[in-house]
Design a protein around this motif. Structure first.
Motif, short mmCIF file in Angstrom:
data_model
loop_
_atom_site.label_atom_id
_atom_site.label_comp_id
_atom_site.label_asym_id
_atom_site.label_seq_id
_atom_site.Cartn_x
_atom_site.Cartn_y
_atom_site.Cartn_z
N GLU A 267 1.00 5.56 9.13
CA GLU A 267 0.93 4.50 10.13
C GLU A 267 2.20 3.67 10.09
N GLY A 268 2.85 3.53 11.23
CA GLY A 268 4.10 2.79 11.29
C GLY A 268 5.31 3.59 10.85
N GLY A 269 5.11 4.87 10.49
CA GLY A 269 6.23 5.71 10.11
C GLY A 269 6.85 5.39 8.77
N GLY A 270 6.11 4.72 7.90
CA GLY A 270 6.67 4.32 6.61
C GLY A 270 7.00 5.50 5.72
N ARG A 271 8.07 5.36 4.95
CA ARG A 271 8.50 6.39 4.00
C ARG A 271 8.84 5.75 2.66
N GLY B 94 -4.49 1.58 7.04
CA GLY B 94 -4.89 2.26 8.26
C GLY B 94 -5.02 3.76 8.07
N ASP B 95 -4.10 4.33 7.29
CA ASP B 95 -4.19 5.77 7.00
C ASP B 95 -5.42 6.08 6.15
N GLU C 293 -0.98 -0.65 -1.98
CA GLU C 293 -1.25 -0.50 -0.55
C GLU C 293 -2.35 0.55 -0.33
N ARG D 281 4.59 6.80 3.28
CA ARG D 281 4.10 5.56 2.70
C ARG D 281 2.79 5.19 3.39
N SER E 243 -0.82 3.70 4.37
CA SER E 243 -1.26 2.32 4.44
C SER E 243 -2.79 2.27 4.50
N GLU F 233 2.19 11.53 10.52
CA GLU F 233 3.06 10.46 10.05
C GLU F 233 2.20 9.31 9.52
#
Length: 299
Positions: free
Chosen positions: A62-66, A87-88, A254, A83, A85, A60
């Motif tokens: 980071e933060g579960g963004g889509r 961090g990813d 991003e 989505r 980030s 997933e």
């Protein structure tokens, strides 16, 4: 990076319904046809499309963004993608660095070539699947998408054969001296590719980097990333060691910005617009990272 403004690298697609046909029945029939086509393409997907591919695993964001996945031929939402980030991107770069110091970095050129050849063989076996996915994701004719899938297979065959054919030189010099050159990988390479020819550009950018022993972090266009994710799944199936290829979908401002300006990459490759290419150069220059740019296409 503060102050960096990324420009969108996409076209605004309009409906293919004729403005002269106001019949609800005609519009409904066309919509149903479109959705059947989408379902046929989506049914061919055998890997997660809403995840990042990092260190050999589907994770997933980071933060579960889509982000919504839109079929550009008619503007309808057919799914969601990750989505990614900063961090990813950090995790992907760290994974690539570890791969260079681990199994991937220890392979010989001939062994790398065998893996790339297997990737090409799997791509060739999935031509129809990849073509259908690309046609839906990019909004291009199926015939052209099929040609792109065939080109991806051929790129991998070509670079597989090139792996152990790239070598240095011994240069004549003064008596008592030996002068020679060595060809060495950059290290961790970043790749930002556009929406119009994902398979072809991944083939000639990521394929070439892997052939020379680099470990790659790929940021595909948010408008069309499905075949980039498919390529990661195929590479893993072919035996590419974890971390040698990482894929982080997401927005340019991003994930793309984080990759272009990352302090631990050794080379960045970008295909896209002139303004964004300038931003990529500026971001890379902060860490004296070399860049390869393909800018201003007209297709």
């Amino acid at each position: 990076m503060a102050g960096m403004q990324w420009m969108p690298n996409f076209l605004a697609w309009s409906s293919v319904v004729s403005p002269f046909d106001r019949s609800p029945r005609a519009g409904q029939e066309l919509s149903a046809t479109r959705l059947r086509g989408d379902c046929m393409a989506l049914d061919r997907i055998w890997y997660p499309i809403d995840k990042c591919f990092i260190d050999g695993a589907w994770l997933e964001a980071e933060g579960g963004g889509r982000l919504p996945l839109e079929d550009p031929s008619h503007g309808e939402i057919v799914g969601a993608i990750a989505r990614g980030s900063a961090g990813d991107v950090d995790a992907a770069v760290a994974s690539a660095r570890a791969a260079l110091q681990g199994p991937w970095g220890r392979l010989s050129a001939a062994e790398r070539g065998r893996i790339l050849m297997r990737i090409g063989e799997i791509v060739a076996s999935r031509i129809d699947d990849l073509a259908a996915i690309e046609a839906m994701d990019v909004g291009k004719p199926l015939k052209q998408a099929r040609a792109d899938a065939i080109a991806l297979a051929r790129y991998m065959e070509f670079y597989a054969g090139a792996c152990d054919k790239i070598m240095g030189e011994t240069i004549p010099y003064l008596d008592g001296y030996t002068v020679y050159t060595l060809r060495q990988p950059h290290g961790v390479t970043g790749h930002i590719v556009p929406w119009n020819y994902p398979m072809q550009i991944v083939g000639r950018s990521v394929g070439a980097a892997l052939a020379m022993g680099n470990a790659c972090v790929l940021k595909p266009a948010e408008e069309a990333c499905l075949t980039a994710l498919a390529f990661a799944a195929i590479a893993a199936e072919a035996g590419l060691p974890a971390g040698a290829l990482n894929v982080v979908p997401g927005l340019g401002e991003e994930a793309g910005e984080a990759l272009a300006g990352h302090p631990d990459i050794d080379h960045i490759s970008f295909t896209g617009s002139n303004p964004v290419g300038t931003l990529v150069q500026m971001a890379a220059a902060r860490h004296t990272v070399p860049v390869t740019l393909e800018l201003g296409g007209k297709s």
